[in-house]
Structure formats: C-alpha cells, structure tokens
Design an enzyme around this catalytic site. Structure first.
Site, PDB file in Angstrom:
ATOM      1  CB  SER A   1      -9.203  71.448 -39.763  1.00 15.16           C
ATOM      2  OG  SER A   1      -9.071  70.112 -40.213  1.00 15.16           O
TER       3      SER A   1
ATOM      4  CG  HIS B   1     -14.659  65.589 -49.720  1.00 18.00           C
ATOM      5  ND1 HIS B   1     -13.587  65.186 -48.967  1.00 18.00           N
ATOM      6  CD2 HIS B   1     -15.275  66.545 -49.006  1.00 18.00           C
ATOM      7  CE1 HIS B   1     -13.548  65.883 -47.850  1.00 18.00           C
ATOM      8  NE2 HIS B   1     -14.572  66.707 -47.843  1.00 18.00           N
TER       9      HIS B   1
ATOM     10  NE  ARG C   1     -11.604  61.230 -54.033  1.00 17.30           N
ATOM     11  CZ  ARG C   1     -12.814  61.249 -53.493  1.00 17.30           C
ATOM     12  NH1 ARG C   1     -13.037  61.960 -52.408  1.00 17.30           N
ATOM     13  NH2 ARG C   1     -13.810  60.579 -54.027  1.00 17.30           N
TER      14      ARG C   1
ATOM     15  N   GLY D   1      -7.613  66.631 -37.478  1.00 14.96           N
ATOM     16  CA  GLY D   1      -8.052  68.018 -37.469  1.00 14.96           C
ATOM     17  C   GLY D   1      -9.524  68.081 -37.137  1.00 14.96           C
TER      18      GLY D   1
END
EC number: 2.7.1.156
Length: 173
Positions: free
Chosen positions: A14, A51, A55, A10
């Site tokens: 995206s 990130h 997660r 992507g």
C-alpha cells in the site's frame, strides 16, 4: 512534531512503509529503525534489501524480530523510532508459540515508556476473506486486537492506500 505514538496501517504493497519513512525523515531527528522481518527465503531477502536501499544510510537499524521491547528501551529522546512492522513481529511471536496477550501488553508498555516518539507500521488484515485454516484465523484475530490496542494508544492513526495517507485519528503533519 510527532505524537508520542503514531500508527500507520495499510495493506500489503500500500505504500505504508515509504509513507512512514518519509514522516520520520521529515522530523529532522536522528532515526532509529526497528526491523522485525526475518529473511527466510530469497523473496524476503530481496524485500529487506529494497527497504534498506529505500531508507538510505542515515538510519541506525536494530534487528528485533522478537525483542522489540528491548530495542525500544535503547531509544534516546533525541531520536525518532520507526518500528516496521508490528505484523511481522506478531507473526514471529505466533510461530515461536509465545504468549501473544503477554507480548502485546509488554509492547504497549514499552511504547508508553519509550524516550523517543515511535511510528509503528502495521498491516490491516480484516478486509479480506476469512482464512481457511485455524492458524491463519488465529493470526488475523490477534492482528486485529493488536491494531485496535495500538490505535487506542496512538495520538495519530493513518491509513495508507495506494500511497495516499488518510488520518483516521489525529491530524496529518
């Protein structure tokens, strides 16, 4: 059940990483995250922090900006590996003046030999304007070759746009 190798492609922003994380989490297996980003500035540090928070805590993380092959060798059969992302790994090698074809061959071999299924996140770069400098053009071409090689080896290839997955090869789980 995941394929031995899944490629998630992507553009920037995206939703490819989130989609890949959701795919890996849905397996119920132990999760191994291979991080390739290097946080050289505050913006990248903030992205890495986002990130990690996204997660959650149920991941084992190995920082592998260059040595993804060594990290893949550590994976166990009871795990699922998320390599995020091949684009950062490639740019790290380009800037380190590595032998890109050699590193790509080592990566592809390591993916074949990995004990665990692997989901690789990568950027699709070929849908934009031709870069205005030689280094950027070299990177774009190397990324295209890497994505093609990964897609050829993968059982499932998914394009993610606006957070929505589209199977290019194989069947979505």
């Amino acid at each position: 059940m995941l394929d031995k190798l899944t490629l998630v492609l992507g553009g920037a922003g995206s939703g490819k990483s989130l989609w890949a994380e959701t795919l890996v989490t849905g397996t119920g297996a132990a999760r191994l995250y291979l991080a390739t980003a290097q946080a050289w500035d505050q913006e990248m540090q903030a992205k890495v922090t986002r990130h990690k928070a996204q997660r959650g805590a149920n991941w084992t993380t190995i920082e592998a900006p260059l040595d993804v092959t060594g990290a893949l060798a550590q994976a166990r059969a009871d795990q699922v590996v998320l390599l995020d992302c091949a684009t950062m790994w490639l740019s790290n090698h380009l800037l380190a003046d590595s032998d890109l074809p050699g590193e790509q061959a080592r990566l592809l071999t390591a993916l074949l030999n990995c004990a665990a299924p692997v989901v690789v996140v990568s950027n699709e770069l070929g849908m934009s304007v031709v870069p205005d400098n030689a280094l950027a053009r070299q990177f774009r071409e190397a990324q295209g070759r890497l994505n093609q090689a990964l897609a050829a080896q993968a059982g499932l290839v998914v394009a993610v746009m606006a957070g929505l997955p589209l199977a290019l090869k194989g069947q979505l789980p």
